[in-house]
Design an enzyme around this catalytic site. Structure first.
Site, PDB file in Angstrom:
ATOM      1  N   ASP A   1       6.651  -9.624  13.125  1.00  0.00           N
ATOM      2  CA  ASP A   1       7.397  -9.970  11.916  1.00  0.00           C
ATOM      3  C   ASP A   1       7.633 -11.478  11.900  1.00  0.00           C
ATOM      4  OD1 ASP A   1       9.398  -8.123   9.881  1.00  0.00           O
ATOM      5  OD2 ASP A   1       9.792 -10.268  10.039  1.00  0.00           O
TER       6      ASP A   1
ATOM      7  N   THR B   1      11.268  -4.717   0.915  1.00  0.00           N
ATOM      8  CA  THR B   1      10.860  -5.879   0.111  1.00  0.00           C
ATOM      9  C   THR B   1       9.346  -5.990  -0.015  1.00  0.00           C
ATOM     10  OG1 THR B   1      10.907  -7.311   2.057  1.00  0.00           O
ATOM     11  CG2 THR B   1      12.926  -7.202   0.724  1.00  0.00           C
TER      12      THR B   1
ATOM     13  N   CYS C   1      -1.776  -5.885   2.599  1.00  0.00           N
ATOM     14  CA  CYS C   1      -3.225  -5.672   2.460  1.00  0.00           C
ATOM     15  C   CYS C   1      -3.974  -6.950   2.840  1.00  0.00           C
ATOM     16  CB  CYS C   1      -3.586  -5.269   1.032  1.00  0.00           C
ATOM     17  SG  CYS C   1      -3.308  -3.527   0.641  1.00  0.00           S
TER      18      CYS C   1
ATOM     19  N   HIS D   1       9.063  -0.885  11.224  1.00  0.00           N
ATOM     20  CA  HIS D   1       9.583  -1.978  12.054  1.00  0.00           C
ATOM     21  C   HIS D   1       9.807  -1.410  13.456  1.00  0.00           C
ATOM     22  CE1 HIS D   1      11.082  -4.651   8.652  1.00  0.00           C
ATOM     23  NE2 HIS D   1      10.996  -3.497   8.016  1.00  0.00           N
TER      24      HIS D   1
ATOM     25  N   HIS E   1       5.329   0.165   6.119  1.00  0.00           N
ATOM     26  CA  HIS E   1       5.362  -0.501   7.429  1.00  0.00           C
ATOM     27  C   HIS E   1       6.530   0.044   8.231  1.00  0.00           C
ATOM     28  CE1 HIS E   1       7.653  -2.898   4.527  1.00  0.00           C
ATOM     29  NE2 HIS E   1       8.471  -3.216   5.522  1.00  0.00           N
TER      30      HIS E   1
ATOM     31  N   HIS F   1      -3.607   1.124   1.656  1.00  0.00           N
ATOM     32  CA  HIS F   1      -2.398   0.772   0.911  1.00  0.00           C
ATOM     33  C   HIS F   1      -1.681   2.035   0.437  1.00  0.00           C
ATOM     34  CE1 HIS F   1       0.298  -1.622  -1.590  1.00  0.00           C
ATOM     35  NE2 HIS F   1       0.240  -0.588  -2.418  1.00  0.00           N
TER      36      HIS F   1
END
Ligand code: 5GP
Ligand code: ZN
Length: 113
Positions: free
Chosen positions: A31, A94, A8, A101, A99, A47
């Site tokens: 990343d 984590t 956020c 990747h 999200h 969120h």
């Protein structure tokens, strides 16, 4: 916006990141610890803790995120990419802001490490 959420804060600009694309629904940034030649995270601006909760609460935003993933992969210069949503601690999640990747830019082994 969740006050104690790292992503956020990246979405709001309070934490710096190398943003490669953004629009109404999503922000894409590199990343900090890349696991492939190209490793971009695509996150919804809203969120949601993980992709399952995003898809359940806001299916239209989940669909928009997938469209943006494909655009990011193309912009990174590769027609081959891997999309990973670690979902839950046992899967290695984590950061608990959804999200994807987007990994590309080199041959990717399968099964994943
Ligand atoms: P997860 O393990 O939750 O699937 O993925 C979280 C990802 O966020 C990891 O790949 C990690 O390298 C990345 N990450 C953690 N902190 C930061 C940060 O401050 N900036 C950026 N750009 N990436 C981060
Ligand atoms: Zn968040």
């Amino acid at each position: 916006m969740s006050d104690d959420c790292l992503f956020c804060k990246i979405v709001s600009g309070d934490v710096p990141a190398e943003v490669v694309a953004e629009n109404e629904h999503t922000v894409a940034f590199r990343d900090i610890s890349p696991q492939a030649a190209s490793h971009v995270l695509v996150v919804p601006r809203e969120h949601h803790p993980d992709v399952a909760s995003l898809a359940a609460a806001r299916p239209e935003v989940a669909a928009a995120l997938l469209v943006d993933v494909a655009k990011v992969a193309r912009a990174e210069g590769s027609s081959s990419f891997r999309l990973v949503f670690n979902t839950g601690p046992d899967a290695g999640q984590t950061v608990f802001h959804c999200h994807g990747h987007v990994l590309s830019g080199e041959p990717l082994g399968w099964p994943p490490r």
